[in-house]
Design an enzyme around this catalytic site. Structure first.
Site, PDB file in Angstrom:
ATOM      1  N   THR A 241       5.667   0.340  -5.840  1.00  0.00           N
ATOM      2  CA  THR A 241       5.099  -0.114  -7.097  1.00  0.00           C
ATOM      3  C   THR A 241       3.586  -0.213  -6.944  1.00  0.00           C
ATOM      4  O   THR A 241       3.053  -0.117  -5.831  1.00  0.00           O
ATOM      5  CB  THR A 241       5.721  -1.468  -7.515  1.00  0.00           C
ATOM      6  OG1 THR A 241       5.217  -1.860  -8.791  1.00  0.00           O
ATOM      7  CG2 THR A 241       5.396  -2.559  -6.501  1.00  0.00           C
ATOM      8  N   CYS A 242       2.887  -0.378  -8.060  1.00  0.00           N
ATOM      9  CA  CYS A 242       1.424  -0.508  -8.017  1.00  0.00           C
ATOM     10  C   CYS A 242       0.982  -1.093  -9.350  1.00  0.00           C
ATOM     11  O   CYS A 242       1.608  -2.014  -9.868  1.00  0.00           O
ATOM     12  CB  CYS A 242       0.766   0.842  -7.729  1.00  0.00           C
ATOM     13  SG  CYS A 242       1.151   2.124  -8.946  1.00  0.00           S
TER      14      CYS A 242
END
Length: 284
Positions: A241-242
């Site tokens: 994720t980011c």
């Protein structure tokens, strides 16, 4: 040098040798965060690899979703890449000019839609230019070609699936944002988004996989060390994720280089999670 078919990367030398190969299409997928103050399409027209077509992750996206550059429908993706002259037998080579943002994202997107003949130019435009290879300013046109998709759900995670992972130790969540953003010490680049991270997630800043001097991915042994230092268990499933699913794809690219080909990306990422009021958030 011939491309290793197991590697997701091609070198500048390899691409220069195959620049005019008929079954290769080159895409410039450069993308900048809102706070970087740069215009990717404008920079494309100022200098791009000869023959490269511009791939806009905000245009080839779900236009009905308020979140940025979410995956489009298979039909929309097929039409969009077909207009770029890409068919199912085409070898797609993607580059960018911003530390694998968003060449890794587009590489992942093609794989989500069933196209595995896709590579990323190691080092991007900066490395290409540093080695003295040519750039062009010409507007590139392409004849539309038919493109058929399949969808691989194993490479994508949505909000409900991420919520189900909270409290579980079976699957690891690795966040590619900077340590300051992960810890909640730095503001998010998009307004209205809470600071912090998904509870139980680990942090590995995507730039730690990139050699600053060459802009290439680090060697596999060094990539593995970075993931080990982030307490990664290579035997367990991984979701990356980011902020918006872009640099999460850089982690997926790095893990692919280590033989982990089934890493999933949380498409909505922190902009979705941190933009809601009922999702749990950890700081520190």
């Amino acid at each position: 040098m011939e491309k290793d078919l197991q590697s997701p990367l091609v070198s500048a030398e390899w691409l220069a040798k195959h620049l005019h190969t008929s079954d290769i299409v080159i895409l410039d997928a450069t993308f900048f965060l809102p706070n970087q103050g740069r215009d990717a399409e404008q920079e494309y027209f100022a200098a791009h690899i000869p023959g490269a077509r511009f791939f806009d992750i905000d245009a080839v996206a779900d236009q009905g979703n308020s979140l940025p550059h979410m995956l489009p429908s298979p039909e929309f993706f097929a039409a969009s890449v077909g207009q770029l002259g890409i068919a199912n037998q085409t070898h797609v080579v993607i580059y960018d000019n911003n530390s694998f943002m968003a060449s890794a994202r587009v590489w992942w997107t093609f794989r989500v839609f069933g196209h595995d003949r896709v590579s990323v130019l190691d080092g991007g435009l900066e490395n290409w230019k540093a080695k003295g290879f040519p750039v062009d300013t010409s507007r590139v046109t392409a004849e539309t070609r038919p493109f058929k998709t399949t969808f691989d759900p194993s490479l994508v995670r949505n909000l409900d699936e991420m919520k189900a992972l909270i409290g579980s130790t079976a699957t690891q969540i690795i966040d590619a944002r900077s340590p300051g953003r992960f810890a909640g010490r730095e503001p998010e680049p998009r307004p209205g988004i809470r600071s912090g991270h998904i509870p139980g997630s680990k942090n590995l800043f995507f730039k730690r996989l990139v050699d600053e001097s060459t802009q290439c991915l680090k060697p596999a042994a060094e990539i593995r060390k970075e993931f080990e230092d982030a307490d990664t268990d290579f035997e367990k499933p991984i979701v990356t994720t980011c902020g918006t699913g872009v640099t999460a794809s850089v982690l997926a690219l790095g893990l692919y280089c280590l033989g982990r080909e089934s890493v999933a990306v949380y498409d909505g990422s922190w902009t979705e999670w941190g933009g809601l009021s009922d999702t749990p958030v950890s700081v520190g």
